[in-house]
Design a protein around this motif. Sequence first.
Motif, PDB file in Angstrom:
ATOM      1  N   ILE A  56      31.284  48.102  46.795  1.00 47.52           N
ATOM      2  CA  ILE A  56      32.551  48.016  46.084  1.00 47.52           C
ATOM      3  C   ILE A  56      32.314  48.480  44.655  1.00 47.52           C
ATOM      4  CG2 ILE A  56      33.470  46.175  47.536  1.00 47.52           C
ATOM      5  CD1 ILE A  56      32.979  44.228  45.139  1.00 47.52           C
ATOM      6  N   ALA A  57      33.384  48.966  44.032  1.00 49.22           N
ATOM      7  CA  ALA A  57      33.327  49.369  42.634  1.00 49.22           C
ATOM      8  C   ALA A  57      34.343  48.557  41.859  1.00 49.22           C
ATOM      9  CB  ALA A  57      33.625  50.857  42.487  1.00 49.22           C
ATOM     10  N   LEU A  58      33.881  47.886  40.833  1.00 50.07           N
ATOM     11  CA  LEU A  58      34.754  47.195  39.901  1.00 50.07           C
ATOM     12  C   LEU A  58      34.888  48.125  38.712  1.00 50.07           C
ATOM     13  CD1 LEU A  58      32.999  43.696  39.946  1.00 50.07           C
ATOM     14  CD2 LEU A  58      34.839  44.512  41.445  1.00 50.07           C
ATOM     15  N   THR A  59      36.105  48.542  38.414  1.00 53.74           N
ATOM     16  CA  THR A  59      36.281  49.526  37.355  1.00 53.74           C
ATOM     17  C   THR A  59      37.422  49.149  36.427  1.00 53.74           C
ATOM     18  OG1 THR A  59      37.772  50.854  38.719  1.00 53.74           O
ATOM     19  CG2 THR A  59      35.440  51.439  38.777  1.00 53.74           C
ATOM     20  N   THR A  60      37.341  49.690  35.234  1.00 56.77           N
ATOM     21  CA  THR A  60      38.470  49.652  34.310  1.00 56.77           C
ATOM     22  C   THR A  60      38.750  51.098  33.933  1.00 56.77           C
ATOM     23  OG1 THR A  60      36.979  49.409  32.418  1.00 56.77           O
ATOM     24  CG2 THR A  60      37.918  47.394  33.325  1.00 56.77           C
ATOM     25  N   GLY A  61      40.001  51.419  33.793  1.00 61.33           N
ATOM     26  CA  GLY A  61      40.384  52.743  33.327  1.00 61.33           C
ATOM     27  C   GLY A  61      40.196  53.873  34.316  1.00 61.33           C
ATOM     28  N   ALA A  62      39.830  53.600  35.562  1.00 60.53           N
ATOM     29  CA  ALA A  62      39.553  54.676  36.507  1.00 60.53           C
ATOM     30  C   ALA A  62      40.615  54.803  37.601  1.00 60.53           C
ATOM     31  CB  ALA A  62      38.187  54.471  37.146  1.00 60.53           C
ATOM     32  N   HIS A  63      41.557  53.892  37.654  1.00 62.19           N
ATOM     33  CA  HIS A  63      42.585  53.935  38.698  1.00 62.19           C
ATOM     34  C   HIS A  63      43.828  53.213  38.197  1.00 62.19           C
ATOM     35  CE1 HIS A  63      41.703  49.730  39.443  1.00 62.19           C
ATOM     36  NE2 HIS A  63      40.438  50.042  39.508  1.00 62.19           N
ATOM     37  N   GLU A  64      44.893  53.309  38.968  1.00 64.01           N
ATOM     38  CA  GLU A  64      46.141  52.671  38.571  1.00 64.01           C
ATOM     39  C   GLU A  64      46.474  51.447  39.426  1.00 64.01           C
ATOM     40  OE1 GLU A  64      49.309  55.498  38.235  1.00 64.01           O
ATOM     41  OE2 GLU A  64      48.068  56.894  37.107  1.00 64.01           O
ATOM     42  N   MET A  65      45.532  50.973  40.240  1.00 61.21           N
ATOM     43  CA  MET A  65      45.792  49.802  41.068  1.00 61.21           C
ATOM     44  C   MET A  65      45.847  48.555  40.194  1.00 61.21           C
ATOM     45  SD  MET A  65      43.404  50.449  44.442  1.00 61.21           S
ATOM     46  CE  MET A  65      41.883  50.721  43.553  1.00 61.21           C
ATOM     47  N   LYS A  66      46.758  47.667  40.537  1.00 52.98           N
ATOM     48  CA  LYS A  66      46.872  46.411  39.802  1.00 52.98           C
ATOM     49  C   LYS A  66      45.836  45.407  40.326  1.00 52.98           C
ATOM     50  CE  LYS A  66      51.856  46.654  38.930  1.00 52.98           C
ATOM     51  NZ  LYS A  66      51.959  47.422  37.845  1.00 52.98           N
ATOM     52  N   ILE A  70      44.415  44.204  46.497  1.00 54.53           N
ATOM     53  CA  ILE A  70      43.697  44.609  47.713  1.00 54.53           C
ATOM     54  C   ILE A  70      43.597  43.401  48.640  1.00 54.53           C
ATOM     55  CG2 ILE A  70      41.481  45.382  48.648  1.00 54.53           C
ATOM     56  CD1 ILE A  70      42.810  47.592  47.179  1.00 54.53           C
ATOM     57  N   GLY A  71      43.905  43.608  49.891  1.00 55.04           N
ATOM     58  CA  GLY A  71      43.769  42.554  50.891  1.00 55.04           C
ATOM     59  C   GLY A  71      43.161  43.149  52.144  1.00 55.04           C
ATOM     60  N   GLY A  72      42.633  42.298  52.984  1.00 59.12           N
ATOM     61  CA  GLY A  72      42.106  42.784  54.254  1.00 59.12           C
ATOM     62  C   GLY A  72      40.726  43.391  54.186  1.00 59.12           C
ATOM     63  N   LEU A  73      40.025  43.213  53.082  1.00 56.57           N
ATOM     64  CA  LEU A  73      38.636  43.663  53.036  1.00 56.57           C
ATOM     65  C   LEU A  73      37.844  42.780  53.986  1.00 56.57           C
ATOM     66  CD1 LEU A  73      38.383  44.023  49.182  1.00 56.57           C
ATOM     67  CD2 LEU A  73      38.396  45.904  50.824  1.00 56.57           C
ATOM     68  N   GLN A  74      37.024  43.378  54.829  1.00 58.89           N
ATOM     69  CA  GLN A  74      36.375  42.587  55.875  1.00 58.89           C
ATOM     70  C   GLN A  74      34.882  42.867  55.934  1.00 58.89           C
ATOM     71  OE1 GLN A  74      38.631  41.999  59.439  1.00 58.89           O
ATOM     72  NE2 GLN A  74      36.837  42.318  60.710  1.00 58.89           N
ATOM     73  N   LEU A  75      34.130  41.789  56.024  1.00 54.14           N
ATOM     74  CA  LEU A  75      32.683  41.855  56.188  1.00 54.14           C
ATOM     75  C   LEU A  75      32.330  41.214  57.520  1.00 54.14           C
ATOM     76  CD1 LEU A  75      31.726  40.564  52.631  1.00 54.14           C
ATOM     77  CD2 LEU A  75      31.642  42.937  53.420  1.00 54.14           C
TER      78      LEU A  75
END
Length: 127
Positions: A56-66, A70-75
């Motif tokens: 996973i990538a935790l980012t600031t300033g790289a996308h417009e997602m709020k 995100i839901g439904g991430l599955q491991l």
Amino acid sequence: MAIDMKLELIQVPVSDIDRAKAFYVDQVGFNDDHDHQVSDEVRFVQLTPPGSACSIALTTGAHEMKPGTIGGLQLVIEDADAARAELAERGVEVSEVQDFPWGRFVFFKDPDGNGWALQALDSPLRP
């Protein structure tokens, strides 16, 4: 001939990278792969669940997602009860184990509300 396509990175929108990184590394147990400040506005943190080929990538300033959208991430895990116990011990607010015909699940959310499911294929309901 089919082209190989491997999912390697999923952006997870968060409001506070330091808080999210601490949650995923210290509480959930993800590996801290790298943390790079690209510019004053852009920071990139890559974390990988143990045993996973996808990060996973935790980012600031790289996308417009709020944050928290995100839901439904599955491991996939081996043992739902053990995973639930370990996460709860680490302070993660985690659901009870839920049995479905397709597996046993445990659910949790990160501090921003991004939703995760842990699926164990050890369901007693499976034939």
